[in-house]
Design an enzyme around this catalytic site. Structure first.
Site, short mmCIF file in Angstrom:
data_model
loop_
_atom_site.label_atom_id
_atom_site.label_comp_id
_atom_site.label_asym_id
_atom_site.label_seq_id
_atom_site.Cartn_x
_atom_site.Cartn_y
_atom_site.Cartn_z
N SER A 1 0.83 -1.14 -0.06
CA SER A 1 -0.32 -0.03 0.03
C SER A 1 0.87 1.22 -0.07
CB SER A 1 -1.09 0.01 1.29
OG SER A 1 -1.48 1.21 1.24
N TYR B 1 -0.75 -0.36 10.09
CA TYR B 1 -1.07 -1.03 8.66
C TYR B 1 0.05 -0.56 7.80
CZ TYR B 1 -3.23 -0.92 4.37
OH TYR B 1 -3.98 -1.55 2.93
N LYS C 1 2.54 -3.30 5.75
CA LYS C 1 2.71 -3.12 4.26
C LYS C 1 4.05 -2.69 3.59
CE LYS C 1 -1.47 -4.09 2.87
NZ LYS C 1 -1.95 -5.34 2.31
#
Length: 295
Positions: free
Chosen positions: A143, A156, A160
């Site tokens: 991401s 997150y 990622k």
């Protein structure tokens, strides 16, 4: 109809909806047999039914990616039902958004367990099969939240970015067995990204823009990367935004400054940092200067 992955067997995690569903459908439409993995039995079976109704082959799997034992069951499911495994798509994900200084241990670990550990466990489970057959392809979802950064997503973002390092290392370690590993940073509106806050006019405008990015647009690149047509493509980071495909640069030194007598903190402040700064590299600026909407 494309048959670019005809005869191949693919595992797609988190395939009960959104990006994963689009990938599973596209792989099946292009000739692959698909293990549709999702912890929700209903969504996984629904995707399988759709694939079979279109004449494809698929089986539902509800094992979690978050432990080694359950991840091994996902891969073994492919081998038991279809006889082998050729493609692993690490797509399963979750969000536990919280500002960094308020994030607790559970919010941190839950996201890393699914995204980073899950990608490792599923990939590791497939590795012996890939080695033995001397072929295979990994496609991992990263991401821009990891590549660039994002507010309220330290967990997150870390997961990622970790996936990028994992993918690049897999590509190096497994190249001798003709195994490839690549990452995709998807821009798409899904049930996961629908949790993005939209309170201010700016946030609402951003969400409207994101909602125009269809989840199905990610699938063609995944199918390509899983096919023999991508035999020479490995250790790369791609992004897909609607009808646009991007290739990310690899980390490289931008500029260096040498001091023959060694550096002092004062020398770094007065000479090194000013010498390295320019319009493209501003240490004092945050990542949003790039002008992208991280997802």
């Amino acid at each position: 109809m494309s048959e670019i992955v005809k005869g191949k067997v693919a595992v797609v995690t988190g395939a009960g909806g959104g990006i994963g569903k689009g990938i599973a459908l596209a792989l099946a439409a292009s000739g692959a047999s698909v293990v549709v993995n999702d912890i929700g039995a209903g969504p996984a079976q629904s995707v399988v039914d759709e694939i079979k109704a279109a004449g494809g082959q698929a089986v539902a799997n509800t094992d979690s990616v978050a432990t080694r034992e359950s991840a091994e069951k996902i891969v073994q499911n492919a081998v038991d039902v279809f006889g082998k495994i050729d493609i692993v798509v690490n797509n399963a994900g979750n969000l536990r958004d919280r500002l960094f200084h308020k994030m607790n241990d559970e919010e941190w670990s839950q996201v890393l367990d699914v995204h980073l550990n899950g990608s490792f466990y599923v990939s590791r489970a497939a590795a012996p099969h890939f080695r033995e057959q001397e072929s295979g392809a990994y496609v991992h979802m990263t991401s821009t939240s990891g590549l660039i950064g994002n507010f309220g997503q330290a967990n997150y973002s870390a997961a990622k970015m970790g996936i990028v390092g994992l993918s690049k290392s897999i590509a190096l370690d497994m190249s001798r067995f003709n195994v490839r590993s690549n990452c995709i940073a998807p821009f798409a509106w899904t049930s996961m990204t629908s949790s993005i806050p939209a309170e201010t006019p700016e946030e609402k405008a951003r969400v409207v823009k994101l909602q125009k990015m269809e989840a199905g647009k990610i699938a063609p690149l995944v199918v390509y990367l899983g096919s023999d047509a991508a035999a020479a493509v490995t250790a790369q980071i791609f992004a897909v935004r609607a009808n646009e495909i991007m290739l990310f640069s690899q980390p490289r030194p931008l500029r260096s400054v040498h001091m023959s007598d060694g550096w002092t903190p004062e020398g770094i402040a007065e000479i090194a940092i000013p010498a390295m700064q320019n319009s493209f590299f501003k240490l004092e600026r945050s990542p949003e200067v790039i002008g992208w909407d991280p997802i």
